[in-house]
Design a protein around this motif. Sequence first.
Motif, PDB file in Angstrom:
ATOM      1  N   ASN A 147      32.039  -9.545  16.582  1.00 32.24           N
ATOM      2  CA  ASN A 147      32.812  -9.260  15.574  1.00 32.24           C
ATOM      3  C   ASN A 147      32.942  -9.332  14.099  1.00 32.24           C
ATOM      4  O   ASN A 147      33.063  -8.565  13.339  1.00 32.24           O
ATOM      5  CB  ASN A 147      34.224 -10.251  16.098  1.00 32.24           C
ATOM      6  CG  ASN A 147      33.887 -11.608  16.157  1.00 32.24           C
ATOM      7  OD1 ASN A 147      32.748 -12.123  15.589  1.00 32.24           O
ATOM      8  ND2 ASN A 147      34.686 -12.663  16.180  1.00 32.24           N
ATOM      9  N   VAL A 148      31.840 -10.403  13.771  1.00 36.42           N
ATOM     10  CA  VAL A 148      31.553 -10.551  12.435  1.00 36.42           C
ATOM     11  C   VAL A 148      30.444  -9.568  12.136  1.00 36.42           C
ATOM     12  O   VAL A 148      30.872  -8.558  10.784  1.00 36.42           O
ATOM     13  CB  VAL A 148      30.584 -11.938  12.305  1.00 36.42           C
ATOM     14  CG1 VAL A 148      30.266 -12.082  10.663  1.00 36.42           C
ATOM     15  CG2 VAL A 148      31.554 -12.981  12.556  1.00 36.42           C
ATOM     16  N   ALA A 149      29.466  -9.059  12.569  1.00 28.82           N
ATOM     17  CA  ALA A 149      28.560  -8.214  12.483  1.00 28.82           C
ATOM     18  C   ALA A 149      29.386  -6.761  12.490  1.00 28.82           C
ATOM     19  O   ALA A 149      29.048  -5.576  11.483  1.00 28.82           O
ATOM     20  CB  ALA A 149      27.331  -8.018  13.493  1.00 28.82           C
ATOM     21  N   ALA A 150      30.221  -6.288  13.493  1.00 29.05           N
ATOM     22  CA  ALA A 150      30.834  -5.041  13.463  1.00 29.05           C
ATOM     23  C   ALA A 150      31.918  -4.831  12.249  1.00 29.05           C
ATOM     24  O   ALA A 150      31.762  -3.886  11.631  1.00 29.05           O
ATOM     25  CB  ALA A 150      31.893  -4.952  14.599  1.00 29.05           C
ATOM     26  N   MET A 151      32.532  -6.015  11.854  1.00 25.94           N
ATOM     27  CA  MET A 151      33.475  -6.016  10.598  1.00 25.94           C
ATOM     28  C   MET A 151      32.519  -5.765   9.512  1.00 25.94           C
ATOM     29  O   MET A 151      32.940  -4.909   8.474  1.00 25.94           O
ATOM     30  CB  MET A 151      34.152  -7.153  10.462  1.00 25.94           C
ATOM     31  CG  MET A 151      35.424  -6.945   9.678  1.00 25.94           C
ATOM     32  SD  MET A 151      36.535  -5.978   9.920  1.00 25.94           S
ATOM     33  CE  MET A 151      37.522  -6.900  10.972  1.00 25.94           C
ATOM     34  N   ALA A 152      31.487  -6.530   9.280  1.00 29.83           N
ATOM     35  CA  ALA A 152      30.592  -6.380   7.881  1.00 29.83           C
ATOM     36  C   ALA A 152      29.756  -4.763   7.986  1.00 29.83           C
ATOM     37  O   ALA A 152      29.905  -4.288   6.774  1.00 29.83           O
ATOM     38  CB  ALA A 152      29.297  -7.228   8.210  1.00 29.83           C
ATOM     39  N   MET A 192      31.132  -2.185   9.259  1.00 30.18           N
ATOM     40  CA  MET A 192      32.408  -1.299   8.636  1.00 30.18           C
ATOM     41  C   MET A 192      32.732  -1.359   7.179  1.00 30.18           C
ATOM     42  O   MET A 192      32.936  -0.384   6.489  1.00 30.18           O
ATOM     43  CB  MET A 192      33.873  -1.433   9.573  1.00 30.18           C
ATOM     44  CG  MET A 192      33.585  -1.088  10.848  1.00 30.18           C
ATOM     45  SD  MET A 192      35.065  -1.025  11.964  1.00 30.18           S
ATOM     46  CE  MET A 192      35.245  -2.814  12.236  1.00 30.18           C
ATOM     47  N   MET A 193      33.042  -2.669   6.654  1.00 30.93           N
ATOM     48  CA  MET A 193      33.157  -2.974   5.463  1.00 30.93           C
ATOM     49  C   MET A 193      32.393  -2.448   4.284  1.00 30.93           C
ATOM     50  O   MET A 193      32.733  -1.932   3.221  1.00 30.93           O
ATOM     51  CB  MET A 193      33.748  -4.427   5.170  1.00 30.93           C
ATOM     52  CG  MET A 193      34.976  -4.719   6.031  1.00 30.93           C
ATOM     53  SD  MET A 193      35.480  -6.388   5.716  1.00 30.93           S
ATOM     54  CE  MET A 193      36.094  -6.432   4.089  1.00 30.93           C
ATOM     55  N   LEU A 194      31.131  -2.903   4.828  1.00 30.88           N
ATOM     56  CA  LEU A 194      30.174  -2.402   3.852  1.00 30.88           C
ATOM     57  C   LEU A 194      29.744  -0.971   3.683  1.00 30.88           C
ATOM     58  O   LEU A 194      29.592  -0.318   2.453  1.00 30.88           O
ATOM     59  CB  LEU A 194      28.550  -3.155   4.177  1.00 30.88           C
ATOM     60  CG  LEU A 194      28.615  -4.702   3.868  1.00 30.88           C
ATOM     61  CD1 LEU A 194      27.343  -5.192   4.669  1.00 30.88           C
ATOM     62  CD2 LEU A 194      28.648  -5.236   2.506  1.00 30.88           C
ATOM     63  N   ALA A 242      31.941   1.338   4.276  1.00 30.10           N
ATOM     64  CA  ALA A 242      33.218   1.882   3.632  1.00 30.10           C
ATOM     65  C   ALA A 242      33.224   1.767   2.115  1.00 30.10           C
ATOM     66  O   ALA A 242      33.601   2.563   1.378  1.00 30.10           O
ATOM     67  CB  ALA A 242      34.510   1.483   4.263  1.00 30.10           C
ATOM     68  N   GLN A 243      32.828   0.537   1.636  1.00 29.79           N
ATOM     69  CA  GLN A 243      32.850   0.117   0.250  1.00 29.79           C
ATOM     70  C   GLN A 243      31.622   0.178  -0.285  1.00 29.79           C
ATOM     71  O   GLN A 243      31.533   0.259  -1.629  1.00 29.79           O
ATOM     72  CB  GLN A 243      33.640  -1.075   0.471  1.00 29.79           C
ATOM     73  CG  GLN A 243      34.791  -1.353   0.980  1.00 29.79           C
ATOM     74  CD  GLN A 243      35.437  -2.531   1.123  1.00 29.79           C
ATOM     75  OE1 GLN A 243      34.571  -3.545   0.983  1.00 29.79           O
ATOM     76  NE2 GLN A 243      36.705  -2.552   1.588  1.00 29.79           N
ATOM     77  N   GLU A 244      30.445  -0.079   0.071  1.00 22.73           N
ATOM     78  CA  GLU A 244      29.284  -0.370  -0.599  1.00 22.73           C
ATOM     79  C   GLU A 244      28.023   0.590  -0.465  1.00 22.73           C
ATOM     80  O   GLU A 244      27.639   1.227  -1.299  1.00 22.73           O
ATOM     81  CB  GLU A 244      28.839  -1.871  -0.663  1.00 22.73           C
ATOM     82  CG  GLU A 244      30.140  -2.789  -1.261  1.00 22.73           C
ATOM     83  CD  GLU A 244      29.582  -4.337  -1.428  1.00 22.73           C
ATOM     84  OE1 GLU A 244      28.522  -4.507  -1.834  1.00 22.73           O
ATOM     85  OE2 GLU A 244      30.575  -5.214  -0.808  1.00 22.73           O
ATOM     86  N   PHE A 245      27.459   0.165   0.914  1.00 24.73           N
ATOM     87  CA  PHE A 245      26.474   1.017   1.185  1.00 24.73           C
ATOM     88  C   PHE A 245      26.346   1.257   2.891  1.00 24.73           C
ATOM     89  O   PHE A 245      26.918   0.361   3.591  1.00 24.73           O
ATOM     90  CB  PHE A 245      25.175   0.351   0.649  1.00 24.73           C
ATOM     91  CG  PHE A 245      24.800  -0.894   1.006  1.00 24.73           C
ATOM     92  CD1 PHE A 245      24.543  -1.416   2.265  1.00 24.73           C
ATOM     93  CD2 PHE A 245      25.399  -1.844   0.071  1.00 24.73           C
ATOM     94  CE1 PHE A 245      24.263  -2.743   2.679  1.00 24.73           C
ATOM     95  CE2 PHE A 245      25.006  -3.261   0.522  1.00 24.73           C
ATOM     96  CZ  PHE A 245      24.802  -3.694   1.836  1.00 24.73           C
ATOM     97  N   PRO A 246      25.801   2.443   3.491  1.00 25.95           N
ATOM     98  CA  PRO A 246      25.663   2.517   4.659  1.00 25.95           C
ATOM     99  C   PRO A 246      24.972   1.516   5.338  1.00 25.95           C
ATOM    100  O   PRO A 246      23.630   1.235   5.084  1.00 25.95           O
ATOM    101  CB  PRO A 246      25.275   3.894   4.847  1.00 25.95           C
ATOM    102  CG  PRO A 246      24.700   4.171   3.697  1.00 25.95           C
ATOM    103  CD  PRO A 246      25.073   3.468   2.615  1.00 25.95           C
ATOM    104  N   ILE A 247      25.407   0.840   6.467  1.00 26.18           N
ATOM    105  CA  ILE A 247      24.552   0.025   7.262  1.00 26.18           C
ATOM    106  C   ILE A 247      25.304  -0.032   8.678  1.00 26.18           C
ATOM    107  O   ILE A 247      26.285   0.187   8.971  1.00 26.18           O
ATOM    108  CB  ILE A 247      24.445  -1.478   6.802  1.00 26.18           C
ATOM    109  CG1 ILE A 247      23.728  -2.374   7.519  1.00 26.18           C
ATOM    110  CG2 ILE A 247      26.186  -2.321   6.674  1.00 26.18           C
ATOM    111  CD1 ILE A 247      23.190  -3.675   6.628  1.00 26.18           C
TER     112      ILE A 247
END
Lengths: 49, 388
Positions: free
Chosen positions: B236-241, B243-245, B247-252
Amino acid sequence: MTIMILYYIMAAFFGVVLLWNFVKSKDVQKAILYLVILMPFVLRVFRLK
Amino acid sequence: MKANREWIIKGIALAVWIGILISSGIAFAQHRQYKETVVLGEGVTQVKTLGDYFEPIKGTTNDCNIYILDSGVPGGTLLIMAAVHAEEPATNLAAQLIVENAGVTTGRVLVAIHENRSASTVTRPGDAYPQFYTVKTEWGEKKFRMGDRWANPLDSWPDPETYVHYPSGQMLAYMDTRNMNRTWPGRANGSLAEQTSYAFMRLIEQENVSLTIDLHEAELEYPIIGTIVAHQGALNVAAMASMMLTAQEFPIGMEISPLALHGLSHREIGDYSNSPCILLESPEPFLDRVRGVTDEALLLTGKDEFVMKAGEKGLLYWPIDENGWSIDIRVARHVRTVEKLTELWTRFHADTAMVFSGLPSYEEMVDNGVGHYFTDPATVSANRLAFE
């Protein structure tokens, strides 16, 4: 650790044999080849590479 | 006469040989003995070594420093492991940047800058790796050891015909007995890498680590790149990170740790301890097999026309253009992903919260360069210095 020490002894043995072949060889080309082969054995025995 | 000529040539050859032996021997010894200087940031409250958790590692090449940043506020414990593959320099630099700059306001953070220190004392034979690389700072250049994927054969020799992973029994390539990301969860009486993994498992157990993050870099020809690989305990932590990164900072990306692939940190640490493990990969063109000149410039800029050409032909799993993948971007990706994962872990697990402070943003790290965040060791008192 014991196996590692045995491998160092083997490396030293082959190093001595190669050096002996270098000294005894009458063929200069072969003698230089013995030196080239000797290099990694010496570097390993002295724990440099 | 002929005998004299023979001995003259042999004498010259011997002299040249001794010269090469001495010069190369000195270069190898200097690389093996070089110590990187680490300035302890204000957040560092204690420095232990791996041997404190498993006595047989004490005093060996792999008795690496463990930097502890303790907020004093109850919470969870994060373990960051870097440079398990010492030819992946952004991991080393990201960990050093965290040790020098991070504060912690809740919980604790433990950092191992050279998880497999032995691997950082040798470079890959035949691949012409530079022995050192330097990062420009505002006070001069900071020098680091380049390393290899595997522990130094001087510390772990010989390799078996086939490396049989313990305890799964899975058969792997012979040299992977020295690859610390194939030896988890380790073995008390195994090879150096197995013993080091075992020592880290004892650390995780004794320090009650809540989450482990293992930093890596990869070639663009390798499918597991620019991604987060997570044990099922932290999906859950990895998937959310991811998506958020993205969307907001860089593709991962984000991938689930395969159940049947043994020896890897993201699989075994979570299976054999209470701490799920997440592995991060950033793009390192220096490692690509199709690369051109293998020098310090490629290591730092990540620019290579041959890798770019491979990308144009659709042979890569990660994009590359004329801007390459600089060390600043790769370090920034790691530091920012660690911070984001920690933030999300805290959101999902309030009882084991861990909160960073003082870390620069992604944009700041890319704009200022990683060297901006290293302090001049000459300006710091000796008791705030450590050596790697």
